[in-house]
Design a protein around this motif. Sequence first.
Motif, mmCIF file in Angstrom:
data_model
loop_
_atom_site.group_PDB
_atom_site.id
_atom_site.type_symbol
_atom_site.label_atom_id
_atom_site.label_comp_id
_atom_site.label_asym_id
_atom_site.label_seq_id
_atom_site.Cartn_x
_atom_site.Cartn_y
_atom_site.Cartn_z
ATOM 1 N N LEU A 1 45.957 42.102 34.965
ATOM 2 C CA LEU A 1 45.108 41.029 35.485
ATOM 3 C C LEU A 1 43.709 41.101 34.901
ATOM 4 O O LEU A 1 43.062 40.073 34.701
ATOM 5 C CB LEU A 1 45.037 41.109 37.012
ATOM 6 C CG LEU A 1 46.336 40.742 37.713
ATOM 7 C CD1 LEU A 1 46.259 41.027 39.193
ATOM 8 C CD2 LEU A 1 46.652 39.283 37.486
ATOM 9 N N LEU B 1 43.391 42.032 47.596
ATOM 10 C CA LEU B 1 42.364 41.066 47.985
ATOM 11 C C LEU B 1 41.235 41.007 46.955
ATOM 12 O O LEU B 1 40.485 40.028 46.915
ATOM 13 C CB LEU B 1 41.796 41.431 49.360
ATOM 14 C CG LEU B 1 42.807 41.429 50.511
ATOM 15 C CD1 LEU B 1 42.137 41.832 51.804
ATOM 16 C CD2 LEU B 1 43.444 40.064 50.669
ATOM 17 N N VAL C 1 41.708 40.959 43.758
ATOM 18 C CA VAL C 1 42.197 40.392 42.496
ATOM 19 C C VAL C 1 41.353 39.225 41.981
ATOM 20 O O VAL C 1 40.992 39.206 40.799
ATOM 21 C CB VAL C 1 43.688 39.998 42.641
ATOM 22 C CG1 VAL C 1 44.118 39.046 41.544
ATOM 23 C CG2 VAL C 1 44.537 41.244 42.611
ATOM 24 N N PRO C 2 40.996 38.247 42.814
ATOM 25 C CA PRO C 2 40.206 37.134 42.254
ATOM 26 C C PRO C 2 38.903 37.599 41.609
ATOM 27 O O PRO C 2 38.583 37.170 40.492
ATOM 28 C CB PRO C 2 39.928 36.261 43.479
ATOM 29 C CG PRO C 2 41.033 36.556 44.417
ATOM 30 C CD PRO C 2 41.359 37.996 44.218
ATOM 31 N N LEU D 1 38.226 40.481 40.372
ATOM 32 C CA LEU D 1 38.560 41.199 39.141
ATOM 33 C C LEU D 1 38.845 40.212 38.004
ATOM 34 O O LEU D 1 38.339 40.360 36.881
ATOM 35 C CB LEU D 1 39.780 42.080 39.402
ATOM 36 C CG LEU D 1 40.405 42.731 38.176
ATOM 37 C CD1 LEU D 1 39.479 43.789 37.620
ATOM 38 C CD2 LEU D 1 41.751 43.341 38.523
ATOM 39 N N ILE D 2 39.654 39.216 38.288
ATOM 40 C CA ILE D 2 40.038 38.270 37.230
ATOM 41 C C ILE D 2 38.824 37.546 36.677
ATOM 42 O O ILE D 2 38.618 37.486 35.451
ATOM 43 C CB ILE D 2 41.073 37.266 37.786
ATOM 44 C CG1 ILE D 2 42.416 37.956 37.979
ATOM 45 C CG2 ILE D 2 41.216 36.090 36.832
ATOM 46 C CD1 ILE D 2 43.472 37.058 38.561
ATOM 47 N N PHE D 3 38.011 37.017 37.556
ATOM 48 C CA PHE D 3 36.873 36.241 37.048
ATOM 49 C C PHE D 3 35.814 37.145 36.436
ATOM 50 O O PHE D 3 35.154 36.767 35.467
ATOM 51 C CB PHE D 3 36.290 35.360 38.151
ATOM 52 C CG PHE D 3 37.129 34.161 38.410
ATOM 53 C CD1 PHE D 3 37.115 33.084 37.534
ATOM 54 C CD2 PHE D 3 37.981 34.111 39.494
ATOM 55 C CE1 PHE D 3 37.913 31.986 37.744
ATOM 56 C CE2 PHE D 3 38.784 33.011 39.717
ATOM 57 C CZ PHE D 3 38.753 31.947 38.841
ATOM 58 N N LEU E 1 32.693 33.738 45.379
ATOM 59 C CA LEU E 1 33.615 34.697 46.004
ATOM 60 C C LEU E 1 32.845 35.679 46.879
ATOM 61 O O LEU E 1 33.269 36.010 47.984
ATOM 62 C CB LEU E 1 34.390 35.461 44.927
ATOM 63 C CG LEU E 1 35.456 34.665 44.166
ATOM 64 C CD1 LEU E 1 36.023 35.499 43.018
ATOM 65 C CD2 LEU E 1 36.572 34.249 45.108
ATOM 66 N N ASN F 1 42.878 34.482 51.912
ATOM 67 C CA ASN F 1 42.790 34.875 50.514
ATOM 68 C C ASN F 1 43.925 34.357 49.657
ATOM 69 O O ASN F 1 43.768 34.235 48.444
ATOM 70 C CB ASN F 1 42.746 36.395 50.413
ATOM 71 C CG ASN F 1 41.346 36.903 50.233
ATOM 72 O OD1 ASN F 1 40.831 36.887 49.128
ATOM 73 N ND2 ASN F 1 40.725 37.284 51.328
ATOM 74 N N ILE G 1 43.782 33.769 45.720
ATOM 75 C CA ILE G 1 44.508 34.630 44.783
ATOM 76 C C ILE G 1 45.382 33.776 43.865
ATOM 77 O O ILE G 1 45.393 33.930 42.651
ATOM 78 C CB ILE G 1 45.366 35.650 45.558
ATOM 79 C CG1 ILE G 1 44.470 36.668 46.269
ATOM 80 C CG2 ILE G 1 46.321 36.366 44.616
ATOM 81 C CD1 ILE G 1 45.218 37.670 47.115
ATOM 82 N N SER H 1 43.322 31.946 41.341
ATOM 83 C CA SER H 1 42.751 32.772 40.277
ATOM 84 C C SER H 1 43.826 33.270 39.329
ATOM 85 O O SER H 1 43.591 33.366 38.122
ATOM 86 C CB SER H 1 41.956 33.931 40.870
ATOM 87 O OG SER H 1 42.780 34.718 41.678
#
Lengths: 221, 221, 239, 212, 212
Positions: A38, B169, B171-172, B174-176, B200, C168, C172, C175
């Motif tokens: 990811l 939780l 993950v978003p 981390l991705i961005f 976020l 979330n 998630i 994203s």
Amino acid sequence: MTGFLALLSRDLRLVWRRPGDVAVVLAFFVVATVLFPLGIGPQANILARIAAGVLWCTALFASMLSLDRLFAADYEDGSLDLLLLAPWPLELAALAKCAAHWIVTGLPLAALAPLLGVAFGLPPDALMALAATLLIGTPTLSLIGGLAASLTLGARRGGALLALLALPLCVPTLIFGAAAIETLMTGEDLLAHIAILAALALVALATTPWAMAAALRQAGE
Amino acid sequence: MTGFLALLSRDLRLVWRRPGDVAVVLAFFVVATVLFPLGIGPQANILARIAAGVLWCTALFASMLSLDRLFAADYEDGSLDLLLLAPWPLELAALAKCAAHWIVTGLPLAALAPLLGVAFGLPPDALMALAATLLIGTPTLSLIGGLAASLTLGARRGGALLALLALPLCVPTLIFGAAAIETLMTGEDLLAHIAILAALALVALATTPWAMAAALRQAGE
Amino acid sequence: MADLHFLANPARFRRFSQRVLPGLTFATVLGFAVGLYLALLQSPPDYQQGETVRIMFVHVPSAWLSMAGYALLAALGASLLVWRHPLAALMARAAAPVGACFALVCLATGSLWGRPMWGAYWVWDARLTSMLLLFFLYLGHIALSRAYDDPDRGDRAAAILALVGVINLPIIKFSVDWWNTLHQPASLMRLDAPAIHPAILMPLLWMAGSFLLLFILLVLVRTETEIDRRRLEIADQNA
Amino acid sequence: MAPPLLDVPLLNVADLACRRGGRPVFDRLSFALGAGELLALTGRNGSGKTTLLRALVLLVRPQAGTIVWQGSNVQDDPETWRGQLAWLGHLDGLKGDLTVRENLLGAERLRGRPAADDRLDLALVAFDLNALAHRAVRTLSAGQRRRTALARVMLTQAPVWLLDEPLNALDSAAQQAFRSVLQQHLAHGGLAIAATHADLGVPNARTLELTA
Amino acid sequence: MAPPLLDVPLLNVADLACRRGGRPVFDRLSFALGAGELLALTGRNGSGKTTLLRALVLLVRPQAGTIVWQGSNVQDDPETWRGQLAWLGHLDGLKGDLTVRENLLGAERLRGRPAADDRLDLALVAFDLNALAHRAVRTLSAGQRRRTALARVMLTQAPVWLLDEPLNALDSAAQQAFRSVLQQHLAHGGLAIAATHADLGVPNARTLELTA
Ligand code: HEM
Ligand SMILES: Nc1ncnc2c1ncn2[C@@H]1O[C@H](COP(=O)(O)OP(=O)(O)OP(=O)(O)O)[C@@H](O)[C@H]1O
Ligand SMILES: Nc1ncnc2c1ncn2[C@@H]1O[C@H](COP(=O)(O)OP(=O)(O)OP(=O)(O)O)[C@@H](O)[C@H]1O
Ligand SMILES: [Mg+2]
Ligand SMILES: [Mg+2]
């Protein structure tokens, strides 16, 4: 020796009663590994390149997370005094705690890693090599992590500094572990790497128990 | 607000007395990150490609590593009772603890990351972007991790369970966060990514304190 | 002494479930009989995917139900935290592993399907990845609810987690979708929804309905087990 | 355990001195203890009772002085000395996740020998822990925990007991139970040194008052 | 704090019931307490003293019953109620890495107000902590820590004190100091509820004996 086995079996039985605890460590290992694609992106060729590094890194992390409290819990509830006062060498007690830790984390991690390797697109022989190196390398992580844990126990600045020094001791193990999988692509000798990992484990086995015992005695004062 | 500041400054002072705990976390960050170039070999193009992802993942792990004890120490020595009984909202107390955690981990991680980025051969503007995204993204990690820490208070296997709860939780963010650095290569808009990271963080800021307070009240029972 | 206040509510639930269970079981069996007949024998093999397309009849319903299952967990969590509904805790405890199993079935059938379609058991496709993360959320819920000596505390902690998790989930999913479009893996076939042929849609809906019935059935039965277990524990403690 | 020589002191402490955090706590402390004797350590908070106890078991390194058990200096052979000891600190030293029974059995095995079931039952009965035997220690009240820790001491059958405020958190029934267990231990030729702020209820106990 | 109405009970507890770990601990417990009154909670280990104290401050959710402070149910406005409380648990609630002074100041600031220096000095003197004020709590003896925790209670100036075995680990001088601080608190119209196994030395204290 009875004491060693008693401590080992106490820690193991505690885990055996609650297999969920091991499952959590493994689940965490899987989740942490999945985060790398990811972060990095899903390109299969790159993922296969970094798979060994990722898996070793998350294995280190899983060890650290669970080692953190290896002695601290005993210190805070007063059981450490009982260990210090047991009529057999403290070195053995430290070793028993690390051994129990390895059995419930290192061993299952090594077993699980090949499965995750599949998701990273590793070929079958690399999967075998991965499991083998983790099997031989994780005891070193448990021992060095245990040393760091004992040094930071009750520690003032000095202990912190030592712990900071202990962690880089993991570096050789990590490097040879992660590089061993590469040998399969470059055609180098895998066995040589495994021999080095085993040697590192033996060095750790021969040195860390004394250091841990000394650190624990300090903490008891 | 006085209570908030009091708690924040107390926690910072506690860390100051025991710098080793922070040092170990930073050492973990460096060791884990350095592992990748060592494991993958010196191909500059691959290293630069994965740098952001690797640094973000290891930063995420490092902040989880130290969150374990965020509330546990207070729980074990009885100070949590005092927090629960303070005549101001517990939500603020939870927030103060997360803020202190961010200051002693998120902030140094963001400062340290560009240094490591150099080792990966990142260009100067990418180093800037890395620091900026970490600066804006790590508060979210502290908040989500704090939530997980409060939920696992008094549970067995704290550390690994905490990470298992928090990582999905995160993950978003981390991705961005990791993708923001890539925008510099693809020519996309960096600011848009930073705005999403900030959004976020705001969502986390608006939701996690309530959940943390609820979880802490449970733990007091 | 057994705790009567605590059991009053679940006892009513038990009377209710005893009444509906036989009929529900029958309906589930019937649904699967018809659904499997339609899916395996009636519907034509796909012109592109051949017989493997039939995996879809298991794969897609489990995906839907695992997502619905998490929403159910959040709803149960809310009713536990807000209304202190004791049954909600037991039902959440019962439902979480069922939802996790459906997610696992979706992942397993998906990767079995992926082997002939993509030549690999796993690719980092957006939908796959977010299903994997949903599975992790389930694991966290299950682990948390069982991590306490006092089951009530585990229930309430897990309820808070379910609520935060459900907020979330869309973030998630968004994203991960975005992540995947960022890194277009060009060589791989995309998992876009094919325009579903009516000959496939019909059996798919039958199967989805049967899976829903199965889900409800499993949750009800497991809730009863949880009630029994809790009752035994209480009896144990008072002994 | 060697046959007690009733006329010769078994434990001889001479000129013991200890420092904590750079400050001297006590200096030139001497006493001797024979079989069946109890030494009660009293003194104000911070006078060094805990420090003395920890020094006797070598958890704290004494600055000077000797501790002699049955004629030999314990610092020469700490392991044998530890085999003779039962320890109860300020903290109970119990694992919250384990049950009362598991804690007691585990502690015995840590001392290198499995506990016989009947002895375990005796200790449980003595401190009225039977009903709690299978409860996790984390769910016990403060006094129930202390009683468990005391049962652990009783179980060791060690000749020397070192107890730091054993009566802490005990109700009067439990205090009574402790007193009779202690008297039994002394009657069998055991030694005990206990730091305390209350009366231990042993008729001919000797007292050492520490002064800060 | 509102002017105490000496004739009306300030605190009214009615029909309180609590459970721990699925077991009922007490049931239908009622009492009322007016200004200047002390309620001593006694009872065997595990009878529910700690549970009752924790229920009164809403750390444990009561199963049934009401707690009324100055005419309003505390569950409706927990924050105001918390502002009236000083709490001392089984655990001291001190940070070992901070000094005595820092612990006391920090606790006051956590209650939302900075402590004036003179009040701090008063509390330090009352418990004879002056010499220890700049020592890290981790280097204190058990009784010195307990005294620090008691000084924290004194510092709050809260009208309601809830104390769980306040005399634990205290030497006789410190016990005396605590008694006079407590009497002063009561004389100023404060309330106190204390779980104890020993005598608190307050002449007309009321006693509530819990039975398991
Ligand atoms: C481990 C591997 C896989 C996972 C985790 C997975 C996951 C999912 C999920 C979550 C859905 C439901 C999406 C929705 O309704 O919004 C779905 C639907 C579907 N999947 Fe998979 N999948 C996998 C592999 C595959 C493969 C290999 C194929 C075949 C090429 C496939 C074909 C489909 C189809 C046709 C649908 C229905 C499309 C729709 O309803 O929109 N899946 N899958
Ligand atoms: N966290 C808990 N979970 C389950 N049961 C508990 C818990 N804490 C206490 N109990 C039980 O509740 C009962 C009351 O305990 P409590 O701590 O209130 O007793 P106490 O009167 O304070 O005893 P002591 O004098 O030993 O401090 C005891 O039987 C105890 O075992
Ligand atoms: N770890 C330590 N570092 C520095 N000083 C210490 C440490 N532990 C104790 N001290 C100091 O040593 C002295 C003796 O402490 P000790 O704990 O032996 O007293 P004590 O007699 O057991 O008191 P109490 O009755 O309060 O338990 C005290 O002044 C204390 O402050
Ligand atoms: Mg002491
Ligand atoms: Mg109590």
